[in-house]
Scaffold this active site. Sequence first.
Site, PDB file in Angstrom:
ATOM      1  N   HIS A   1     -94.735 -58.626  30.984  1.00  0.00           N
ATOM      2  CA  HIS A   1     -93.328 -58.282  31.212  1.00  0.00           C
ATOM      3  C   HIS A   1     -92.443 -59.526  31.298  1.00  0.00           C
ATOM      4  CE1 HIS A   1     -91.161 -54.626  31.615  1.00  0.00           C
ATOM      5  NE2 HIS A   1     -91.029 -54.564  32.920  1.00  0.00           N
TER       6      HIS A   1
ATOM      7  N   ASN B   1     -85.637 -54.046  36.573  1.00  0.00           N
ATOM      8  CA  ASN B   1     -84.770 -52.875  36.489  1.00  0.00           C
ATOM      9  C   ASN B   1     -83.372 -53.110  37.055  1.00  0.00           C
ATOM     10  OD1 ASN B   1     -85.673 -53.005  39.104  1.00  0.00           O
ATOM     11  ND2 ASN B   1     -86.167 -50.843  39.289  1.00  0.00           N
TER      12      ASN B   1
ATOM     13  N   ASP C   1     -90.293 -57.924  26.315  1.00  0.00           N
ATOM     14  CA  ASP C   1     -91.567 -57.363  25.871  1.00  0.00           C
ATOM     15  C   ASP C   1     -91.324 -55.965  25.291  1.00  0.00           C
ATOM     16  OD1 ASP C   1     -90.936 -56.688  28.704  1.00  0.00           O
ATOM     17  OD2 ASP C   1     -92.702 -55.411  28.511  1.00  0.00           O
TER      18      ASP C   1
ATOM     19  N   ASN D   1     -86.898 -50.643  31.326  1.00  0.00           N
ATOM     20  CA  ASN D   1     -85.935 -50.628  32.430  1.00  0.00           C
ATOM     21  C   ASN D   1     -84.973 -51.808  32.408  1.00  0.00           C
ATOM     22  OD1 ASN D   1     -86.858 -48.206  33.502  1.00  0.00           O
ATOM     23  ND2 ASN D   1     -88.429 -49.226  34.706  1.00  0.00           N
TER      24      ASN D   1
END
Length: 188
Positions: free
Chosen positions: A19, A69, A94, A115
């Site tokens: 991520h 997020n 990603d 997100n």
Amino acid sequence: MWLVVGLGNPGPKYARHRHNVGFLVADLLAERIGARFSRPKRVVAEVAEGRLGLGGPRLVLVKPMTYMNLSGGPVAGLSRFYKIPPARIVAIHDDLDLGYGTLRAKLGGGEGGHNGLRSLTKSLASKDYLRLRFGVGRPPGRQDPADWVLSDFSAAERKDLDYLVDRSADFAESIITKGLEPAQNHYH
């Protein structure tokens, strides 16, 4: 002037997770332009500024220090501060829907369940920003995708990671200096 956003999660715990590939590319771009990240007052992000080559376009590199997020708030604030429209924002992130190491770029579009992108779109009130997608592939078996992106790259993936991060940085530079379509034609 361009705003280049590396998406990721703050802290050493997440540093080499799938991520956080956006942070890895942003770090390399900062190194290339001879800039260092710092944390300006009242901004929940690390920011580095410089030029892409001698007399080249000015870059503002951003690593939001919120969790993924909530990335949009700091990015939108910096976009307003520097007066950079969404069309000159490149978000590096990603992507589960691309095989490992596959790079794709596009302008606008959906968030694909990401997100960080959802937060950017909401905070910018626009989908019309550029996305540089770094494929991390789907998790094996029935592994939860959230657990997959929040895990380290495998030993086999790490063998190519530095090369792929370098290629992603080249792709981002090409988008900025040559435009989206020529960059796509070269890197897709």
